[in-house]
Design a protein around this motif. Structure first.
Motif, PDB file in Angstrom:
ATOM      1  N   SER A  50       0.990  -1.409   0.145  1.00 21.79           N
ATOM      2  CA  SER A  50       0.011  -0.016   0.116  1.00 21.79           C
ATOM      3  C   SER A  50       1.078   1.075  -0.076  1.00 21.79           C
ATOM      4  CB  SER A  50      -0.872  -0.013   1.007  1.00 21.79           C
ATOM      5  OG  SER A  50      -0.134  -0.067   2.521  1.00 21.79           O
ATOM      6  N   LEU A  51       0.368   2.373  -0.173  1.00 21.43           N
ATOM      7  CA  LEU A  51       1.123   3.606  -0.214  1.00 21.43           C
ATOM      8  C   LEU A  51       1.664   3.821   1.411  1.00 21.43           C
ATOM      9  CD1 LEU A  51      -1.309   6.067  -2.271  1.00 21.43           C
ATOM     10  CD2 LEU A  51       0.960   4.792  -3.125  1.00 21.43           C
ATOM     11  N   GLU A  52       0.643   3.456   2.216  1.00 20.24           N
ATOM     12  CA  GLU A  52       1.236   3.657   3.682  1.00 20.24           C
ATOM     13  C   GLU A  52       2.320   2.524   4.226  1.00 20.24           C
ATOM     14  OE1 GLU A  52      -0.256   5.205   7.284  1.00 20.24           O
ATOM     15  OE2 GLU A  52      -1.604   5.276   5.636  1.00 20.24           O
ATOM     16  N   LEU A  53       2.234   1.307   3.345  1.00 19.31           N
ATOM     17  CA  LEU A  53       3.199   0.676   3.922  1.00 19.31           C
ATOM     18  C   LEU A  53       4.570   1.161   3.292  1.00 19.31           C
ATOM     19  CD1 LEU A  53       4.599  -1.941   4.742  1.00 19.31           C
ATOM     20  CD2 LEU A  53       3.628  -3.269   2.872  1.00 19.31           C
ATOM     21  N   ARG A  54       4.711   1.646   1.879  1.00 17.62           N
ATOM     22  CA  ARG A  54       5.696   2.152   1.305  1.00 17.62           C
ATOM     23  C   ARG A  54       6.388   3.413   2.238  1.00 17.62           C
ATOM     24  NH1 ARG A  54       5.086   1.326  -5.030  1.00 17.62           N
ATOM     25  NH2 ARG A  54       4.143  -0.852  -4.837  1.00 17.62           N
ATOM     26  N   GLN A  55       5.447   4.252   2.623  1.00 18.23           N
ATOM     27  CA  GLN A  55       5.985   5.217   3.553  1.00 18.23           C
ATOM     28  C   GLN A  55       6.495   4.864   4.950  1.00 18.23           C
ATOM     29  OE1 GLN A  55       6.498   8.220   2.609  1.00 18.23           O
ATOM     30  NE2 GLN A  55       6.920   9.325   4.496  1.00 18.23           N
ATOM     31  N   LEU A  56       5.726   3.893   5.416  1.00 14.03           N
ATOM     32  CA  LEU A  56       6.061   3.346   6.875  1.00 14.03           C
ATOM     33  C   LEU A  56       7.662   2.566   6.791  1.00 14.03           C
ATOM     34  CD1 LEU A  56       5.174   2.660   9.607  1.00 14.03           C
ATOM     35  CD2 LEU A  56       4.490   0.531   8.657  1.00 14.03           C
ATOM     36  N   GLU A  57       8.005   2.134   5.677  1.00 10.63           N
ATOM     37  CA  GLU A  57       9.184   1.445   5.515  1.00 10.63           C
ATOM     38  C   GLU A  57      10.320   2.664   5.724  1.00 10.63           C
ATOM     39  OE1 GLU A  57      11.706  -1.940   2.911  1.00 10.63           O
ATOM     40  OE2 GLU A  57       9.547  -1.605   2.395  1.00 10.63           O
ATOM     41  N   LYS A  58       9.854   3.783   4.707  1.00 12.49           N
ATOM     42  CA  LYS A  58      10.922   4.883   4.726  1.00 12.49           C
ATOM     43  C   LYS A  58      11.152   5.452   6.001  1.00 12.49           C
ATOM     44  CE  LYS A  58       9.659   6.153  -0.084  1.00 12.49           C
ATOM     45  NZ  LYS A  58       8.945   6.893  -0.761  1.00 12.49           N
ATOM     46  N   ILE A  59       9.975   5.731   6.764  1.00 13.95           N
ATOM     47  CA  ILE A  59      10.032   6.175   8.148  1.00 13.95           C
ATOM     48  C   ILE A  59      10.891   5.437   9.037  1.00 13.95           C
ATOM     49  CG2 ILE A  59       8.668   7.282   9.891  1.00 13.95           C
ATOM     50  CD1 ILE A  59       8.717   9.180   7.793  1.00 13.95           C
ATOM     51  N   TYR A  60      10.605   4.311   9.097  1.00 20.99           N
ATOM     52  CA  TYR A  60      11.105   3.131  10.062  1.00 20.99           C
ATOM     53  C   TYR A  60      12.775   3.333   9.844  1.00 20.99           C
ATOM     54  CZ  TYR A  60      11.987  -1.093  12.517  1.00 20.99           C
ATOM     55  OH  TYR A  60      12.436  -2.049  13.483  1.00 20.99           O
ATOM     56  N   ILE A  61      13.252   3.199   8.671  1.00 20.48           N
ATOM     57  CA  ILE A  61      14.839   3.182   8.336  1.00 20.48           C
ATOM     58  C   ILE A  61      15.298   4.385   8.821  1.00 20.48           C
ATOM     59  CG2 ILE A  61      16.523   3.073   6.397  1.00 20.48           C
ATOM     60  CD1 ILE A  61      14.682   1.216   4.999  1.00 20.48           C
ATOM     61  N   LYS A  62      14.415   5.513   8.777  1.00 24.26           N
ATOM     62  CA  LYS A  62      15.166   6.791   9.044  1.00 24.26           C
ATOM     63  C   LYS A  62      15.055   6.991  10.555  1.00 24.26           C
ATOM     64  CE  LYS A  62      14.142  11.755   8.612  1.00 24.26           C
ATOM     65  NZ  LYS A  62      13.389  12.889   7.926  1.00 24.26           N
ATOM     66  N   TYR A  63      14.072   6.508  11.311  1.00 27.17           N
ATOM     67  CA  TYR A  63      14.092   6.745  12.738  1.00 27.17           C
ATOM     68  C   TYR A  63      14.518   5.823  13.713  1.00 27.17           C
ATOM     69  CZ  TYR A  63      11.443  11.123  11.811  1.00 27.17           C
ATOM     70  OH  TYR A  63      11.075  12.393  11.709  1.00 27.17           O
ATOM     71  N   ARG A  64      14.383   4.491  13.021  1.00 22.34           N
ATOM     72  CA  ARG A  64      14.742   3.427  13.749  1.00 22.34           C
ATOM     73  C   ARG A  64      16.495   3.133  13.256  1.00 22.34           C
ATOM     74  NH1 ARG A  64      13.238   2.112  18.773  1.00 22.34           N
ATOM     75  NH2 ARG A  64      11.169   2.131  18.974  1.00 22.34           N
ATOM     76  N   ARG A  65      16.643   3.536  12.122  1.00 19.01           N
ATOM     77  CA  ARG A  65      18.100   3.270  11.581  1.00 19.01           C
ATOM     78  C   ARG A  65      18.449   1.771  11.604  1.00 19.01           C
ATOM     79  NH1 ARG A  65      20.626   8.203  11.131  1.00 19.01           N
ATOM     80  NH2 ARG A  65      19.586  10.006  12.408  1.00 19.01           N
ATOM     81  N   LYS A  66      17.642   1.039  11.048  1.00 13.09           N
ATOM     82  CA  LYS A  66      17.940  -0.376  11.036  1.00 13.09           C
ATOM     83  C   LYS A  66      17.002  -1.061   9.761  1.00 13.09           C
ATOM     84  CE  LYS A  66      15.142  -1.935  14.999  1.00 13.09           C
ATOM     85  NZ  LYS A  66      15.366  -2.604  16.261  1.00 13.09           N
TER      86      LYS A  66
END
Length: 646
Positions: A50-66
């Motif tokens: 989903s569009l949501e999932l694609r954005q969630l993955e970007k945000i996760y990598i940025k804020y969780r750094r993994k």
């Protein structure tokens, strides 16, 4: 096109609460060790692309750094960024409402991460489910998803539904230049009609139904768009409609020769702006999409609604990548030539015993061919195999697995048809088909077609030939006509849309392929253009709109004849229930709880019992209580729509 999908934890709220009581809130939901196979049992839900999932993955990598996910030896992908919480079971101390209040307000911990309430789709809310997200991702995801809109203090239900549109599962994306979109106001056709009016009596506090002539207001382009043929490329080249999603945007886009229309009609950008349309395009050649006010859910939360400033704000908060939820498809029966009906449809036709025998004759002939004709069985299995080839990711049951083996064996050795293995397989096929018939799943000549409301009139509006500020008549289709290339010109058909409740929901019409305007559309065989101008079609089809609703259409002569037999006897159930002007203020947990208490099954089942009683009275020449019974059925028809949309 390969899409992302991740397995996520799905757990009932009662289990989280139990673990909190046992291990403390700081631990919260206690998962087994990752080396334990039981750990993976918790990941029993799939977060589809989903569009949501694609954005969630970007945000996760940025804020969780993994890395966003981990995988297993079978290439299944798992993520703990989000957890699906179900509200199905109660505890000794808390009921469902209390559990929902508790976790909506407090969130919970899992593996050292705190999760907070995030979003739920409309479908999930009816099933009592809600997504909880890693708290560290909540603010950036909320900022992205809410498009700069201030959360309303009321209208919780619509706010929660529309902000979750980016959660919709998608099969791919399409790039639509934002300066290539033309925004058009909705048009409402207002007229009077004789109907069965369903209203709420404030004095008795009851739903009442009666014959009455009332005002009807149809939003004739509700939730639809026109999309230029140039954007239907690649795997969508032979498709005719795309159901699109973006943030606070939901629309069904139909394949149109927009640029050809502009050139043939000599339309320029200034002319469009003078007519009140909105676009950021500087030249007419840029316009590849026309979308409607009702597709723009964003505008529902903006002061003054459809104005350039508000549309510009939406354009500044989205990008040109739109998600594709689905597209038009033929039915899966006999290469798209047949459609499967439902018992609700059959129960509104008033069939005699002789009619039923005639209706079932093709099905009985089919069963005879399955039993006796080896060549036909080979053809049938080949058709099944082709269908499975399109859905390789589907989980097949035992019968489908055996079908492929039997098909191959029949090709290898003709004498295989004389074995017990083959005969047992045939008997199983027959039994499955007979069970389908018992449920009313009878195959008819026809299709399930996506509804396209007054498409020609939208084109005529762009050229100024259809005035948005006037009470117009239809230019293309007249009342009682449809356009569907699946059927012959002039052919009579009968139609129904789910939820189909009663006789007044049957739609008996004639197919009209005559108008020259159709050369500007490419609709294929599985899109049907309908007319809602001065025709009560939207109530007849039980509250339909045009954001990908479908209706069954059949030219079966028996069903056309029996439908016409009672066409004028039963009025259209029409909703005249006004929403409450004074809104009761609920918390979001209360709203979700009330939505999860769903009664649609009870409503539909009760309506079918009453339909059966009504036909029994008619067939026994008893007019006793027929009007009262039908009025009650009409109330249920309207309530079914309210229950689905609540």
């Amino acid at each position: 096109m390969e899409t992302n999908r991740y397995r996520i934890i799905s757990v009932d709220s009662s289990r989280i609460y139990k673990d909190e009581q046992e291990y403390g809130k700081e631990i919260g939901l206690k998962l087994p060790d990752k080396k334990d196979d039981k750990y993976y049992d918790y990941f029993n839900n799939v977060f589809e692309d989903s569009l949501e999932l694609r954005q969630l993955e970007k945000i996760y990598i940025k804020y969780r750094r993994k890395k966003f996910y981990f995988d297993d030896e079978y290439n299944n992908k798992y993520t703990t960024a989000i957890i699906n919480v179900k509200f199905e079971y109660i505890t000794k101390t808390k009921g469902l409402k209390e559990l929902r209040d508790y976790f909506y307000n407090n969130g919970f911990n899992c593996n050292g991460v705190h999760y907070v309430r995030y979003k739920r789709s409309s479908g999930s809310s009816r099933e009592g489910k809600c997504l909880f997200v890693d708290e560290k991702l909540y603010k950036p995801m909320t900022k992205w998803g809410e498009c700069g809109i201030k959360e309303p203090s009321d209208s919780f239900a619509s706010w929660e539904s529309y902000k979750a549109l980016s959660l919709s599962s998608i099969i791919g994306t399409i790039k639509i230049p934002l300066n290539g979109i033309l925004f058009i106001k909705d048009y409402k056709s207002i007229f009077n009609d004789d109907v069965i009016e369903v209203m709420f009596n404030k004095d008795s506090e009851k739903i009442e139904s009666r014959k009455n002539n009332i005002e009807i207001s149809n939003n004739i382009w509700d939730g639809e768009s026109l999309l230029d043929e140039s954007l239907f490329t690649g795997e969508y080249e032979n498709k005719h409609m795309l159901l699109l999603r973006n943030k606070f945007f939901k629309s069904c886009a139909f394949k149109t020769k927009l640029q050809k229309w502009f050139k043939d009609k000599k339309i320029d950008i200034e002319q469009l702006k003078k007519l009140g349309f909105v676009t950021s395009a500087s030249d007419i050649s840029q316009i590849v999409m026309v979308t409607t006010e009702s597709s723009m859910k964003f505008l529902k939360f903006m002061k003054n609604g459809f104005i350039y400033k508000n549309i510009e704000k939406w354009l500044n908060n989205v990008d040109e990548e739109f998600g594709i939820v689905k597209h038009d498809e033929p039915t899966k029966f006999f290469s798209g030539r047949m459609v499967q009906c439902s018992y609700q449809f059959i129960n509104t036709l008033g069939l005699s015993k002789e009619d039923v025998n005639q209706l079932l004759k093709p099905s009985n002939d089919f069963l005879d061919l399955i039993r006796k004709d080896y060549d036909f069985m080979l053809f049938y299995l080949s058709e099944q195999y082709k269908k499975r080839g399109k859905n390789k990711n589907d989980n097949s049951d035992d019968l489908n697995d055996r079908s492929e083996v039997i098909r191959k064996l029949l090709h290898i050795n003709y004498d295989f048809k004389d074995t017990m293995l083959y005969n047992n397989f045939v008997n199983d096929i027959v039994e499955v088909y007979k069970n389908e018939l018992k449920q009313g799943h009878i195959l008819l000549h026809g299709t399930n077609a996506t509804l396209f409301g007054n498409g020609p009139e939208m084109l005529y509006a762009l050229s100024g030939d259809f005035k948005l500020n006037e009470n117009n008549d239809s230019i293309s289709l007249k009342p009682g006509e449809i356009f569907c290339s699946f059927f012959k010109n002039g052919e009579e058909v009968v139609c129904q849309r789910s939820p189909h409740i009663t006789m007044g929901n049957l739609y008996c019409v004639k197919n009209n392929l005559n108008e020259c305007i159709w050369e500007y559309f490419d609709l294929g065989n599985n899109v049907v253009c309908v007319n809602a101008i001065k025709e009560n079609i939207q109530q007849r089809l039980n509250g339909c709109d045009y954001d990908s609703d479908t209706m069954l259409i059949t030219s079966d002569k028996l069903l056309v004849n029996v439908s016409n037999r009672y066409k004028d006897k039963f009025g259209v159930p029409t909703c005249a229930i006004e929403p409450m002007k004074k809104q009761i203020k609920f918390s979001i947990s209360e709203v979700d709880y009330k939505i999860s208490e769903n009664k649609i099954g009870e409503i539909v089942n009760t309506s079918q019992i009453l339909n059966s009683i009504l036909w029994d009275n008619i067939n026994n020449n008893s007019n006793k209580n027929i009007d009262d019974i039908y009025n009650n059925i009409c109330a249920l028809a309207v309530l079914s729509g309210i229950e689905i949309d609540k």
